[in-house]
Write an enzyme that holds these catalytic residues in place. Structure first.
Site, PDB file in Angstrom:
ATOM      1  N   GLY A   8       0.885  -1.367   0.046  1.00 53.43           N
ATOM      2  CA  GLY A   8       0.071  -0.225   0.007  1.00 53.43           C
ATOM      3  C   GLY A   8       0.847   1.400   0.238  1.00 53.43           C
ATOM      4  O   GLY A   8       0.569   2.016   0.819  1.00 53.43           O
ATOM      5  N   SER A  10       1.506   3.398  -2.322  1.00 52.75           N
ATOM      6  CA  SER A  10       1.288   4.638  -3.360  1.00 52.75           C
ATOM      7  C   SER A  10       0.828   5.582  -2.863  1.00 52.75           C
ATOM      8  O   SER A  10       0.797   6.895  -3.394  1.00 52.75           O
ATOM      9  CB  SER A  10       0.336   4.014  -4.356  1.00 52.75           C
ATOM     10  OG  SER A  10      -0.763   3.760  -4.033  1.00 52.75           O
ATOM     11  N   ASN A  89       1.656  -1.978   5.401  1.00 53.84           N
ATOM     12  CA  ASN A  89       0.981  -0.912   5.752  1.00 53.84           C
ATOM     13  C   ASN A  89      -0.408  -1.059   4.795  1.00 53.84           C
ATOM     14  O   ASN A  89      -1.365  -0.263   5.218  1.00 53.84           O
ATOM     15  CB  ASN A  89       1.779   0.219   4.843  1.00 53.84           C
ATOM     16  CG  ASN A  89       1.053   1.594   4.645  1.00 53.84           C
ATOM     17  OD1 ASN A  89       0.629   2.117   5.850  1.00 53.84           O
ATOM     18  ND2 ASN A  89       0.560   1.866   3.571  1.00 53.84           N
ATOM     19  N   TYR A 154     -12.374  -3.002  11.705  1.00 49.64           N
ATOM     20  CA  TYR A 154     -10.854  -2.590  11.638  1.00 49.64           C
ATOM     21  C   TYR A 154     -10.165  -2.652  13.032  1.00 49.64           C
ATOM     22  O   TYR A 154      -9.207  -3.082  12.964  1.00 49.64           O
ATOM     23  CB  TYR A 154     -11.024  -0.955  11.363  1.00 49.64           C
ATOM     24  CG  TYR A 154      -9.787  -0.363  10.918  1.00 49.64           C
ATOM     25  CD1 TYR A 154      -9.037  -0.391   9.897  1.00 49.64           C
ATOM     26  CD2 TYR A 154      -9.159   0.856  11.801  1.00 49.64           C
ATOM     27  CE1 TYR A 154      -7.961   0.023   9.260  1.00 49.64           C
ATOM     28  CE2 TYR A 154      -8.041   1.317  11.163  1.00 49.64           C
ATOM     29  CZ  TYR A 154      -7.328   1.057  10.235  1.00 49.64           C
ATOM     30  OH  TYR A 154      -6.200   1.778   9.807  1.00 49.64           O
TER      31      TYR A 154
END
Length: 243
Positions: A8, A10, A89, A154
């Site tokens: 992740g 980007s 990440n 989450y």
């Protein structure tokens, strides 16, 4: 060639970590992305602007076969390369009250944060063990440490990641592999862009949201030789919201 892989990588915190590692280390930066190739290429440009090198590498962390194929293909094309640092990440949120939560919202969030950690780390760890060196850094969350209402999925995923960090750290410590987590609070990123900062900052003793770079500095330290006696640790980066 020694490399650091950031899943992740980007956007948001992942992008800041890629850039910080490019500044602080000599690692070749592997920027993983799922869909947004443009954002990944933009991150690569920033890595190169710091005088470092990198590649973008596409895979969905939730898909074990895709992870394996992408990493094996990359390794085949870079036979001399060694991945010494893994930053897990990649993560998504699908917030909502538990009583109304569709099963897919539960599964998607668990799959990305928790199973993504397994798919990437499990595939790469044997080589780390053989090389007797490694740094594994998991991006958890304040939600995984204290729990956050409206984020049971989450919180469950990130809480499990914290526990996995502590357990794996004990398994691999003798091989000079450290496993740590950082748990960000409210950090300015795509993930928090719809939150009301003016209202929420009152909950935070430091009275503001954090910057992605403030997380990236801690990750960069944990990825370094300087952090060789720190393992199984969770560093909270949250402005004092939970301390």
């Amino acid at each position: 060639m020694k490399c650091a892989l950031i899943t992740g990588g980007s956007r948001g915190i992942g992008k800041a970590i890629c850039k910080q590692l490019a500044i602080d280390t000599d690692y070749h930066i592997l920027i993983n992305y799922n869909n947004n190739k443009e954002a990944a290429l933009d991150t690569l440009k920033e890595v190169e602007a710091e005088g470092n090198t990198g590649d973008i590498i596409q895979f969905n962390v939730t898909d074990a076969e895709q992870v394996k194929t992408a990493l094996d293909t990359w390794q085949e094309n870079n036979k001399e390369a060694t991945i010494e640092v893994i930053v897990n990440n990649a993560g998504i949120t699908k917030d909502g009250l538990f009583m109304w939560m569709p099963q897919t919202d539960w599964q998607d969030v668990i799959n990305t944060s928790l199973n993504g950690f397994f798919n990437v780390t499990n595939h790469l760890i044997q080589k780390m063990l053989r090389n007797r060196y490694g740094r594994i850094i998991n991006i958890a969350s304040v939600s995984g440490v204290k729990g956050t209402a409206g984020q049971t999925n989450y919180s469950a995923a990130k809480g499990a990641l914290v526990a996995a960090t502590k357990a794996l750290a004990q398994e691999v410590a003798k091989r000079k592999i450290t496993v740590n987590a950082v748990a960000p609070g409210f950090i300015k990123s795509d993930m928090t862009s719809e939150l009301n900062e003016a209202e929420l900052k009152n909950l935070i003793p430091i009275n503001r949201f954090g910057e992605p770079e403030e997380v990236a500095h801690a990750v960069s330290f944990l990825a370094s030789k300087k952090a060789s006696y720190i393992t199984g640790e969770v560093i909270n980066i949250n402005g004092g919201i939970y301390s």
